[in-house]
Design an enzyme around this catalytic site. Structure first.
Site, PDB file in Angstrom:
ATOM      1  N   TRP A  57       9.545  -6.713   3.874  1.00  0.00           N
ATOM      2  CA  TRP A  57       8.722  -7.140   3.363  1.00  0.00           C
ATOM      3  C   TRP A  57       9.632  -7.089   1.500  1.00  0.00           C
ATOM      4  O   TRP A  57       9.602  -6.478   0.776  1.00  0.00           O
ATOM      5  CB  TRP A  57       7.055  -7.269   3.092  1.00  0.00           C
ATOM      6  CG  TRP A  57       6.654  -6.047   2.442  1.00  0.00           C
ATOM      7  CD1 TRP A  57       5.912  -6.250   1.035  1.00  0.00           C
ATOM      8  CD2 TRP A  57       6.955  -4.880   2.442  1.00  0.00           C
ATOM      9  NE1 TRP A  57       5.538  -4.942   1.096  1.00  0.00           N
ATOM     10  CE2 TRP A  57       5.908  -4.224   1.768  1.00  0.00           C
ATOM     11  CE3 TRP A  57       7.703  -4.010   3.642  1.00  0.00           C
ATOM     12  CZ2 TRP A  57       5.623  -2.727   1.369  1.00  0.00           C
ATOM     13  CZ3 TRP A  57       6.837  -2.435   3.434  1.00  0.00           C
ATOM     14  CH2 TRP A  57       6.074  -1.847   2.428  1.00  0.00           C
ATOM     15  N   CYS A  58       9.736  -8.239   0.442  1.00  0.00           N
ATOM     16  CA  CYS A  58      10.012  -8.446  -0.173  1.00  0.00           C
ATOM     17  C   CYS A  58       9.580  -7.910  -1.838  1.00  0.00           C
ATOM     18  O   CYS A  58      10.597  -7.238  -1.839  1.00  0.00           O
ATOM     19  CB  CYS A  58      10.834 -10.174  -0.930  1.00  0.00           C
ATOM     20  SG  CYS A  58       8.746 -11.270  -1.236  1.00  0.00           S
ATOM     21  N   ASP A  59       7.958  -7.650  -1.124  1.00  0.00           N
ATOM     22  CA  ASP A  59       7.766  -6.721  -3.142  1.00  0.00           C
ATOM     23  C   ASP A  59       7.818  -5.890  -2.866  1.00  0.00           C
ATOM     24  O   ASP A  59       7.925  -4.519  -3.884  1.00  0.00           O
ATOM     25  CB  ASP A  59       5.930  -7.746  -3.213  1.00  0.00           C
ATOM     26  CG  ASP A  59       5.376  -7.479  -1.794  1.00  0.00           C
ATOM     27  OD1 ASP A  59       6.131  -7.882  -0.560  1.00  0.00           O
ATOM     28  OD2 ASP A  59       3.767  -7.420  -1.454  1.00  0.00           O
ATOM     29  N   ALA A  60       8.490  -4.834  -1.121  1.00  0.00           N
ATOM     30  CA  ALA A  60       8.492  -4.227  -1.628  1.00  0.00           C
ATOM     31  C   ALA A  60      10.525  -3.461  -2.339  1.00  0.00           C
ATOM     32  O   ALA A  60      10.104  -2.231  -2.641  1.00  0.00           O
ATOM     33  CB  ALA A  60       8.878  -3.528  -0.330  1.00  0.00           C
TER      34      ALA A  60
END
Length: 747
Positions: free
Chosen positions: A172-175
């Protein structure tokens, strides 16, 4: 845009509508904003660096006074911690860094409970940054052990969000904010390239899967690939892409300029910045849906803080055109400023997993404060550079060595402060006449830039830890003692030679063994009890009339002729980063020649080694002394020790001293010859009359956190000798290029 709650990650960001501002903003500020937004924006832009710093501290102080209820190893807290570290890098107040160190102690420097989940090791970013300031091994020991395990036991697989265990990968992008920068910082702290390699490799795995190359934006995760907004456009989460932009910043801060992937990171950063510039709204913020802002009209400060941070960083680094992006940064900052209450509370932060179309405008969260403080640190730098033209110092490591805390000198021309150009942190420095001393950590082949600013241009400078100290000790028989945060030494003065209990005539060098990074000399002398280890170390090293660890004499091929105690001293610098002093040894007989010595010794923060520069002359009326063979000695002990030598260095790991462990000593003398003479290992070199004879003496201890084994000590000695042989190169803008004297570039 659907709001779905996942327990381990932040979800779709939103904003608070302008109509809801009335409940949060002071009436005058709200009226000014609504009636004349241009004037309000201009007023905010007129903030000085001092006003910006004051506002950052007000927001941080509110957060410290109203701590989050999330666990301290949670991602929410860790993002706030990242902001506190950004503030600690520019503030004159110590409490922000102290708060982070206290947090680490409470956590026992452990990461979050889920080993592979990126949210649970974002706190490691703060641990690594604190370690880079203090070099306290405990700060990164659990993190390093965990990351090593992860390297040995990878959780490979696809990134489709429907796959069980997919959150063990950066799916997921916020990772990309949470994970890769932690690995990159551990690389900077240790020099272990495996950490950086993993961060880079897995960043691009995630990018290849989630990055839309047409829109230059990231999907939140694979579930959003086929979804559309009300206006028919793709779904790109506002705060989620803020996490990516913040992650790009925090990778670029520690990714060496010559790294083969850096250009790709820069290209993605500039592509996304260009897209985001077109999506900024008239009020300065970004909406929860980047491509359908009309459906999400509410203000939201955490995502806007991340974008402000990233765009300001890009301007400051010269990656983004200042004329184009500078106004967007200031406009975004204005929008953040008006969402700070008078007491310092940051408002309009969308809670985790809550409907982005409806939440309390007074809502705050620690991760929003973190984004605000990171943004403020870059805005603060922009304002400083608007007001003062810095001198640019470029430091190049041309070797294959990882150089931790390399001491660097540069022409300064007055009272100055030094900023790390990559992180915007004000680094510890020390004035040395018309020069400034600071320290740089450099990867193999890396070049880093530093900005030297007039100290008067800064409203505050972070306090500098004292890590080097030297002083005359008349209360203890005229000792002269010196130390760094790693080791300590003393030599003997006139009084001890005539003291009825001592009657010691010796120019040998004593060692005090330390297990703490604190300076101990004053406390130990004050107590008078330093032969018992009470937790910081002790003095168990025996010198007597021997050379101890690095004492010298004139060698005639058979015998070493040594001086008596020093007769005069002069302190030239007393920290915080370097201590320098001179000792005078009056004339002594050296195989028929009368010799005297002026010895200048310096020790730097982070160093187990002292630099010694001796000049040998002759008393008046005793004729020329010509060239002398100087022997620098390490005393041998009874029992089984370990002696090693190499090109320009010798090392001795002493036999154990009862329960006190092993003392270690080394001498580095380029082009030395080595002999065993009179109970000493000697490194031999030639000294011409009144010319500098330079060598280095170092000491370690098996009970320190640094050298548990003889092999660890010998690796350190070899590394140090290699650094002496290959000094860094320093280029000062407008002052040409010079190579720093080797003694000034080693730790």
């Amino acid at each position: 845009m659907t709001s779905i709650h996942f327990p381990k990650q932040p979800l779709i960001a939103a904003a608070v509508c302008a109509a809801m501002l009335a409940g949060a903003m002071p009436g005058a500020a709200l009226a000014a904003t609504l009636a004349d937004p241009v004037s309000a924006s201009a007023a905010a832009r007129a903030l000085t660096p001092a006003a910006t710093l004051n506002l950052m501290q007000r927001v941080a102080d509110w957060q410290l006074a109203h701590p989050s209820t999330h666990p301290e190893d949670d991602w929410t807290q860790a993002v706030g911690d990242a902001g506190f570290m950004a503030l600690a890098g520019v503030s004159g107040e110590r409490r922000y860094r102290d708060a982070m160190a206290a947090m680490g102690e409470r956590n026992q420097w452990k990461l979050g409970p889920s080993m592979y989940h990126a949210d649970d090791y974002v706190v490691g970013q703060t641990y690594a940054e604190l370690y880079l300031l203090t070099r306290e091994p405990k700060m990164i020991a659990p993190m390093r052990a965990q990351f090593d395990y992860m390297l040995d036991h990878p959780r490979e697989g696809g990134l489709n969000f429907s796959i069980p265990g997919v959150q063990h990968r950066w799916s997921w992008c916020d990772a990309l904010f949470m994970g890769p920068p932690a690995w990159a910082r551990l690389y900077a702290a240790t020099g272990d390239e495996r950490y950086l390699n993993l961060a880079v490799e897995h960043w691009w795995r995630t990018s290849d899967y989630l990055y839309d190359k047409e829109e230059h934006l990231y999907y939140r995760d694979s579930r959003y690939f086929g979804q559309r907004e009300a206006n028919g456009k793709k779904v790109f989460w506002g705060r989620g892409n803020g996490w990516v932009m913040g992650g790009l910043v925090r990778m670029l801060q520690y990714l060496p300029a010559h790294h083969p992937s850096r250009e790709r990171f820069v290209r993605q950063f500039t592509e996304m910045a260009g897209k985001l510039l077109t999506l900024q709204q008239a009020d300065g913020t970004w909406r929860a849906s980047l491509l359908d802002p009309a459906s999400y009209p509410l203000l939201e400060t955490s995502g806007t803080g991340l974008y402000t941070y990233a765009l300001a960083f890009g301007v400051n680094q010269g990656l983004l055109d200042r004329a184009t992006y500078g106004p967007a940064v200031r406009k975004a900052w204005d929008a953040l400023v008006v969402n700070v209450n008078a007491d310092g509370k940051l408002t309009h932060v969308q809670p985790i997993g809550q409907d982005p179309k409806s939440f309390d405008p007074q809502s705050t969260e620690v991760y929003g404060v973190g984004a605000f403080l990171m943004a403020g640190s870059e805005l603060y730098r922009m304002q400083l550079l608007d007001a003062a033209q810095p001198q640019v110092v470029q430091v190049t490591n041309g070797s294959a060595l990882h150089r931790a805390d390399e001491s660097v000198e540069a022409d300064a021309g007055g009272d100055v402060a030094v900023m790390d150009a990559a992180t915007s942190r004000i680094v510890p420095s020390q004035g040395l006449g018309k020069r400034v001393l600071f320290q740089a950590t450099l990867a193999p082949g890396e070049t880093r830039r530093y900005l030297v600013l007039p100290r008067g241009a800064l409203p505050a400078v972070p306090p500098v830890d004292a890590k080097a100290h030297a002083r005359f000790v008349p209360e203890r028989l005229d000792d002269f003692a010196w130390e760094s945060d790693r080791t300590a030494h003393r030599v003997y003065g006139p009084a001890i030679a005539t003291d009825p209990k001592e009657m010691l005539t010796s120019s040998g060098v004593d060692v005090w063994s330390k297990r703490t990074r604190k300076l101990v000399l004053d406390n130990w002398y004050g107590s008078g009890d330093y032969h018992t280890d009470k937790g910081d170390g002790l003095d168990f090293y025996k010198v007597g009339k021997a050379r101890g660890c690095g004492g010298l004499g004139v060698f005639d091929g058979k015998q070493l002729y040594t001086s008596a105690n020093f007769t005069r001293y002069k302190v030239l610098a007393d920290g915080p980063l370097r201590a320098v002093f001179e000792l005078t040894y009056d004339g002594w007989d050296a195989a028929g020649r009368k010799v005297n010595e002026l010895r200048r010794v310096s020790i730097d923060a982070g160093s187990n080694f002292s630099r010694v520069e001796s000049r040998f002359g002759n008393p008046v009326g005793h004729g020329a002394i010509g060239t002398l063979d100087i022997g620098v000695g390490i005393v041998q002990r009874e029992g089984e020790g370990r002696y090693r030598q190499g090109a320009g260095w010798m090392s001795y790991w002493e036999p154990p001293h009862g329960g006190d462990g092993h003392a270690a000593c080394a001498v580095v003398l380029p082009d030395a010859r080595f002999v065993n003479n009179g109970g000493h290992y000697l490194a031999l070199g030639a000294a011409a009359q009144n010319q500098p004879f330079v060598y280095y003496m170092g000491a370690g201890w098996s009970k320190s956190p640094d050298f548990p084994t003889a092999e660890a000590w010998e690796r350190h000695v070899q590394d140090f000798a290699a650094r002496v042989a290959s000094p860094v190169k320093v280029t000062v803008q407008g002052a040409g290029q010079f190579v720093v004297f080797p003694a000034k570039t080693v730790k």
